[in-house]
Design a protein around this motif. Structure first.
Motif, PDB file in Angstrom:
ATOM      1  N   LEU A  84      23.846  -8.528  37.580  1.00 57.52           N
ATOM      2  CA  LEU A  84      22.848  -9.166  38.425  1.00 57.52           C
ATOM      3  C   LEU A  84      21.483  -8.701  37.938  1.00 57.52           C
ATOM      4  O   LEU A  84      21.200  -7.501  37.913  1.00 57.52           O
ATOM      5  CB  LEU A  84      23.063  -8.743  39.885  1.00 57.52           C
ATOM      6  N   CYS A  85      20.672  -9.643  37.507  1.00 55.72           N
ATOM      7  CA  CYS A  85      19.314  -9.340  37.072  1.00 55.72           C
ATOM      8  C   CYS A  85      18.359  -9.822  38.154  1.00 55.72           C
ATOM      9  O   CYS A  85      18.456 -10.975  38.603  1.00 55.72           O
ATOM     10  CB  CYS A  85      19.024 -10.045  35.748  1.00 55.72           C
ATOM     11  N   VAL A  86      17.478  -8.959  38.591  1.00 58.57           N
ATOM     12  CA  VAL A  86      16.523  -9.291  39.642  1.00 58.57           C
ATOM     13  C   VAL A  86      15.107  -9.028  39.126  1.00 58.57           C
ATOM     14  O   VAL A  86      14.825  -7.943  38.603  1.00 58.57           O
ATOM     15  CB  VAL A  86      16.775  -8.455  40.921  1.00 58.57           C
ATOM     16  N   GLU A  87      14.253 -10.033  39.250  1.00 59.37           N
ATOM     17  CA  GLU A  87      12.854  -9.902  38.881  1.00 59.37           C
ATOM     18  C   GLU A  87      12.018 -10.271  40.100  1.00 59.37           C
ATOM     19  O   GLU A  87      12.275 -11.283  40.743  1.00 59.37           O
ATOM     20  CB  GLU A  87      12.512 -10.852  37.736  1.00 59.37           C
ATOM     21  N   VAL A  88      11.040  -9.442  40.398  1.00 55.88           N
ATOM     22  CA  VAL A  88      10.139  -9.688  41.522  1.00 55.88           C
ATOM     23  C   VAL A  88       8.721  -9.632  40.978  1.00 55.88           C
ATOM     24  O   VAL A  88       8.356  -8.679  40.282  1.00 55.88           O
ATOM     25  CB  VAL A  88      10.307  -8.633  42.634  1.00 55.88           C
ATOM     26  N   GLU A  89       7.932 -10.643  41.296  1.00 53.20           N
ATOM     27  CA  GLU A  89       6.581 -10.733  40.759  1.00 53.20           C
ATOM     28  C   GLU A  89       5.631 -11.119  41.876  1.00 53.20           C
ATOM     29  O   GLU A  89       5.919 -11.985  42.699  1.00 53.20           O
ATOM     30  CB  GLU A  89       6.606 -11.817  39.676  1.00 53.20           C
ATOM     31  N   THR A  90       4.485 -10.464  41.908  1.00 50.87           N
ATOM     32  CA  THR A  90       3.461 -10.874  42.876  1.00 50.87           C
ATOM     33  C   THR A  90       2.806 -12.151  42.374  1.00 50.87           C
ATOM     34  O   THR A  90       2.643 -12.344  41.169  1.00 50.87           O
ATOM     35  CB  THR A  90       2.388  -9.788  43.085  1.00 50.87           C
ATOM     36  N   LEU A  91       2.436 -12.992  43.304  1.00 53.45           N
ATOM     37  CA  LEU A  91       1.756 -14.251  42.983  1.00 53.45           C
ATOM     38  C   LEU A  91       0.314 -14.168  43.428  1.00 53.45           C
ATOM     39  O   LEU A  91       0.006 -13.557  44.461  1.00 53.45           O
ATOM     40  CB  LEU A  91       2.450 -15.426  43.670  1.00 53.45           C
TER      41      LEU A  91
END
Length: 138
Positions: A129-136
């Motif tokens: 499971l690859c999880v990426e979180v990015e602020t917008l």
């Protein structure tokens, strides 16, 4: 800002996914720092599903039978992202009718405004499971 991590979830029970995501999220936050309080987020989830869950004659097409699937992973991922996206406050009403903060609630997933979720053939007997979180930008 962007945070990302990969988990091996091959022999992990579905009910343990949230805990693993939360532990890994805490680990990356300790290295990279937390998001600003007023941030909104894009989350990208990639599920690398083991090869026996895909048609052997056409390995780019998933089988439709048993086991874990992408839809079962989205909620526990969201719930485990609290270290990155923050937590809701937990409130309780006193006898006098006043609301008081009593601790930390669940992950503040209402701040996730964009989601991309995909499933691919891992090409092996392992699942990741690859999880990426990015602020917008606001």
């Amino acid at each position: 800002m962007k945070w990302s991590f990969i988990l091996d979830i091959t022999d992990v029970k579905d009910e343990d996914i949230k805990r693993l995501v939360e532990e890994k999220a805490e680990e990356v936050v300790s290295s990279l720092g937390r998001a600003e309080e007023d941030s909104v987020f894009r989350v990208i989830i990639t599920f690398y599903q083991r090869r026996d869950r895909w048609l052997s004659s056409k390995p780019q097409i998933p089988r439709e039978d048993w086991g874990r699937d992408l839809d079962n992973l989205i909620s526990p991922v969201f719930d485990g992202l609290g270290p990155i996206i923050g937590y809701r406050a937990k409130w309780k009403k006193t006898k006098e009718g006043k609301w008081v903060k009593v601790g930390r609630g669940s992950a503040r997933d209402s701040r996730i405004v964009e989601v991309i979720a995909k499933k691919v053939n891992s090409g092996s007997d392992r699942e990741f499971l690859c999880v990426e979180v990015e602020t917008l930008p606001l």
